[in-house]
Design an enzyme around this catalytic site. Sequence first.
Site, PDB file in Angstrom:
ATOM      1  N   CYS A  99       8.153  -1.429   2.002  1.00  0.00           N
ATOM      2  CA  CYS A  99       7.790  -0.549   0.891  1.00  0.00           C
ATOM      3  C   CYS A  99       8.128   0.882   1.297  1.00  0.00           C
ATOM      4  O   CYS A  99       7.827   1.285   2.427  1.00  0.00           O
ATOM      5  CB  CYS A  99       6.307  -0.681   0.571  1.00  0.00           C
ATOM      6  SG  CYS A  99       5.773   0.362  -0.806  1.00  0.00           S
ATOM      7  N   HIS A 141       6.702  -6.682  -7.054  1.00  0.00           N
ATOM      8  CA  HIS A 141       6.325  -5.614  -6.122  1.00  0.00           C
ATOM      9  C   HIS A 141       6.160  -4.284  -6.878  1.00  0.00           C
ATOM     10  O   HIS A 141       5.142  -3.594  -6.735  1.00  0.00           O
ATOM     11  CB  HIS A 141       7.411  -5.502  -5.040  1.00  0.00           C
ATOM     12  CG  HIS A 141       7.193  -4.418  -4.028  1.00  0.00           C
ATOM     13  ND1 HIS A 141       6.995  -4.675  -2.687  1.00  0.00           N
ATOM     14  CD2 HIS A 141       7.146  -3.062  -4.153  1.00  0.00           C
ATOM     15  CE1 HIS A 141       6.829  -3.535  -2.037  1.00  0.00           C
ATOM     16  NE2 HIS A 141       6.917  -2.532  -2.910  1.00  0.00           N
ATOM     17  N   GLU A 142       7.158  -3.965  -7.723  1.00  0.00           N
ATOM     18  CA  GLU A 142       7.107  -2.690  -8.453  1.00  0.00           C
ATOM     19  C   GLU A 142       6.000  -2.706  -9.510  1.00  0.00           C
ATOM     20  O   GLU A 142       5.331  -1.699  -9.741  1.00  0.00           O
ATOM     21  CB  GLU A 142       8.463  -2.387  -9.100  1.00  0.00           C
ATOM     22  CG  GLU A 142       9.634  -2.322  -8.126  1.00  0.00           C
ATOM     23  CD  GLU A 142       9.393  -1.423  -6.929  1.00  0.00           C
ATOM     24  OE1 GLU A 142       8.639  -0.432  -7.048  1.00  0.00           O
ATOM     25  OE2 GLU A 142       9.934  -1.721  -5.848  1.00  0.00           O
ATOM     26  N   HIS A 145       2.756  -1.802  -8.079  1.00  0.00           N
ATOM     27  CA  HIS A 145       2.583  -0.347  -7.906  1.00  0.00           C
ATOM     28  C   HIS A 145       1.985   0.288  -9.167  1.00  0.00           C
ATOM     29  O   HIS A 145       1.191   1.220  -9.089  1.00  0.00           O
ATOM     30  CB  HIS A 145       3.924   0.327  -7.611  1.00  0.00           C
ATOM     31  CG  HIS A 145       4.328   0.320  -6.164  1.00  0.00           C
ATOM     32  ND1 HIS A 145       3.560   0.895  -5.171  1.00  0.00           N
ATOM     33  CD2 HIS A 145       5.433  -0.165  -5.542  1.00  0.00           C
ATOM     34  CE1 HIS A 145       4.186   0.753  -4.000  1.00  0.00           C
ATOM     35  NE2 HIS A 145       5.316   0.111  -4.195  1.00  0.00           N
TER      36      HIS A 145
END
Length: 187
Positions: A99, A141-142, A145
């Site tokens: 990351c 993953h994004e 966030h």
Amino acid sequence: MTLPIAQLGQPILRRETSPLTPDELMSPEFQAFVQAMRETLQEAGGVGLAAPQVFSEHRIFLARVGAPGPDGEPPPAELFINPTILAASEERVARWEGCLSFPELLVLVPRWRQIRLQYVDESGQTIERDLMDFPARVVQHEYDHLEGILTIDRAESTLHIIKASEAEAVFGSRSRSEPESQEPTED
Ligand code: NI
């Protein structure tokens, strides 16, 4: 213009993001912000970047999830606005991820192998798209966030968090999958 990347500990990484309105989407300020995000991702050499990582609460991320170019150049960084994960496969796969907000670490993260994503694209169109394997992983993953969730929260054991510098000692140079840092190795 590149933007500073928020590092682990910055409160913005733990906040939820706010959806964009169609008016905001078309504003010159927003367009300039997206351009700066693109340049930041390019300079960092990553495959994805979410707005909170550049100190913004917009519900957007960039991700390179298409096919590579004919000469092996990386896929373009596509913009995902106000995304929602509509459905996911039962099957989950664990892979090591990096990351840009804590590049010193790698974390073994289980993710759904396949997802269906709804989002607004750069032209304002609402899109539904099925993604599988590495592209599905990058998007999850994004997406995390945007919810204030980091890979370290997804680790099933503290043994699954290691320093990137020690990766070879832990699992050799192969079988790494690192959203935001490097191209993946095939299974
Ligand atoms: Ni990240």
